[in-house]
Structure formats: structure tokens, C-alpha cells
Write an enzyme that holds these catalytic residues in place. Sequence first.
Site, PDB file in Angstrom:
ATOM      1  NE  ARG A 136      -1.057  -9.939   7.608  1.00 54.78           N
ATOM      2  CZ  ARG A 136      -2.172 -11.089   7.312  1.00 54.78           C
ATOM      3  NH1 ARG A 136      -2.171 -11.800   8.187  1.00 54.78           N
ATOM      4  NH2 ARG A 136      -2.762 -11.147   6.765  1.00 54.78           N
ATOM      5  CE  LYS A 161      -4.007  -6.024   7.267  1.00 59.81           C
ATOM      6  NZ  LYS A 161      -3.792  -5.870   6.503  1.00 59.81           N
ATOM      7  CG  HIS A 267       4.509  -8.360   4.244  1.00 62.84           C
ATOM      8  ND1 HIS A 267       3.822  -8.695   5.152  1.00 62.84           N
ATOM      9  CD2 HIS A 267       3.441  -8.365   3.297  1.00 62.84           C
ATOM     10  CE1 HIS A 267       2.863  -8.752   4.427  1.00 62.84           C
ATOM     11  NE2 HIS A 267       2.889  -8.206   3.545  1.00 62.84           N
ATOM     12  NE  ARG A 270       0.994 -11.904   4.527  1.00 61.42           N
ATOM     13  CZ  ARG A 270       0.031 -12.891   4.114  1.00 61.42           C
ATOM     14  NH1 ARG A 270       0.558 -14.224   4.794  1.00 61.42           N
ATOM     15  NH2 ARG A 270      -1.701 -12.301   4.270  1.00 61.42           N
ATOM     16  CG  HIS A 293      -5.347 -12.633   1.683  1.00 63.56           C
ATOM     17  ND1 HIS A 293      -4.506 -12.347   0.673  1.00 63.56           N
ATOM     18  CD2 HIS A 293      -4.352 -11.458   2.944  1.00 63.56           C
ATOM     19  CE1 HIS A 293      -3.675 -12.572   0.640  1.00 63.56           C
ATOM     20  NE2 HIS A 293      -3.496 -11.480   1.822  1.00 63.56           N
ATOM     21  CE1 TYR A 302       0.635 -10.744  -3.206  1.00 65.41           C
ATOM     22  CE2 TYR A 302      -1.001 -12.445  -1.917  1.00 65.41           C
ATOM     23  CZ  TYR A 302      -0.309 -11.281  -2.272  1.00 65.41           C
ATOM     24  OH  TYR A 302       0.338 -10.563  -0.686  1.00 65.41           O
TER      25      TYR A 302
END
Length: 320
Positions: A136, A161, A267, A270, A293, A302
Site C-alpha cells: 500500500r 492495515k 493504489h 497494488r 487481507h 482479483y
Amino acid sequence: MAPGDFIAQVRSVMRLRHLSYCTEQSYCSVIKQYICYHDKRHPAEMGAEEVTAFLTHLARDRHVSTSTQHVALCALLFLYRAVLEKPLPETLNFLRPHRQKRLPVVFTRSEVSAILAQLSYPYLLMAQLLYGAGLRLMECLRLRIKDIDIPKQQITVRQGKGGKDRVTMLPILCVPALQQQLAHSRRVHAQDLAEGYGAVELPDALARKYPNAATSLACQYVFPAAQRSRDPRSGEIRRHHILEDNLQRAMRVAITQAGITTHGGSHTLRHSFATHLIEDGYDIRTVQELLGHRDVRTTQIYVHVLNRGGRGVRSPLDPR
């Protein structure tokens, strides 16, 4: 209590809870809007009814996105739980914006190459890490020297995150430029120390636990800012990392110069990292771990090619 004194109290509680400066700014902005919306009444005099009215106002009258309203909800939940010690009910019945399901924007491999060709130092290396390691934006800018392990070809992302650490690959193609960047960081740090500075901001209470860590080479930023600046919270003069606006601006210019009409930015690199790995047949669970994630369903967006597995992970930035 004057409004300014109350916001100062809120900031004090946030800093005791070690909230990031960005979170502090966002939450204080929401709380100020909340107070103004209710004619500057003190939040202690209000409760669930007023919070519900404000959140509904954001969705109905200001047409904010779901994520913006969620930030506002988190800010007000924090306000009543941590500052006023009057927790709100677990369920609040307010109008929510319609959540539109959109697929992430993804650059093609040729578009990535065209964008990188338009970038120069130090933004080229940053963009290569966003795409080649799936970082990120802020994860890249907050990298410290100790997070780079060139012999093992890996990068440790700390407090990503959700406050989680993870390990991702270090693209081989980035190694020469990264070695030069690390040498630059060492020179900058040596100069700061010689001039009586050299301390860097550390997360949580590490500065108190390890008094010498703030001036250690290992904790310095990989991408230090060109100038020292005064910390807005502590007032200390330190060298921060390069600001995110600088990289975002460089990316916008590069996309335009490359003649790419796809609406994307930093972004998007990514997103492209994840999509291209899955297209190459890597297992979705592996991609999930590299992206950091929490839920594999986030990664599944994705999926374009089913996993065929059986190979070690290689960065999509490196030649095949």
C-alpha cells in the site's frame, strides 16, 4: 468547556490510545462536524438519537460514500466509548448509502511498464515496490531500513492495515536501486546526527522502552524527506518520510505522460500486483497472505485465472 478545549481533550485520549496521526485528524474533523450539525451542543448532552440523525444526514444530504460514513461512525463510537465513557448502543438505525460493487481498476502489464518508464528517482523505486511487492502507499513510505532484507529477498511490512505485520517478496529488479536508496538514507542520517538531530518517530511506546532506538540507523526511513520538520504532536524536530502527496502527484503525471486513459493511481499498482499474480497461476491463499487481507473473500475479487500452483512466488515486476 470551550469547543477547542474539548477537542484538545479528545486528542489527548487518542494519543493515549496510540491512534495514528491520520486517524486523529479524521476523527477530530468528524467530531467537529457532528457538534456543528447539532448547533454546537456538547456531545455529552447528546446520544444515540443525535448520532443517528448526523449519520443519516451524511448519507441523505451530503451523499457521502459508504466508507466515509463508516469513518464517521467509528469516530463517534470512539468519542462516546473512550472519551465520554457513555457507550452508544450496539445497533444504530440510520440511513446508509447504497453500496455499489465495483471491480478494482487494474493496469495491464504494458501500461505498468509505460508508467514506470515516465517516473524518476525516488518515485520510480516507490512505484516498483507498490507493483512488485503489493505494498500500500503508506506501507511503502513508512518502510524502515530494518524492514529490508536483501539476502532473503523479502520486505517486512509493520503495522499494516488493521495493525498487522506481514512479509512480502522483494523484487530482484529493485535490489540495485534499493541499495543506493539505503546508502542515501545512511548519509542523511549521519548528517542529522552530526547536526544534533537524527531521532525518528517510533510507533506506540517504543521510544520509551528503547531510548536509543529513535536515533538508530535501523529505525530510519528508507525514503526520508528532503528537509527536517516539526512533529505536529510532540513538537520535536525530526526527519519524516516523503509525503504521500508527492508520490501521488508523480503518479498522476506519469499516467498522463504515458498516454493511459485508465482512471487509476498509486493504489492501482497494488491491484495490478494481485491480479497479475493470480493470472500467473499463484494460489489465492498465497496472494491473500502477501496482500495482508484478513478475509480471502477480499482477495477473490482479483480472481481471473484459476490456480494451477506448484511454483514458488516470484514478483510480477521481475522478468519471467
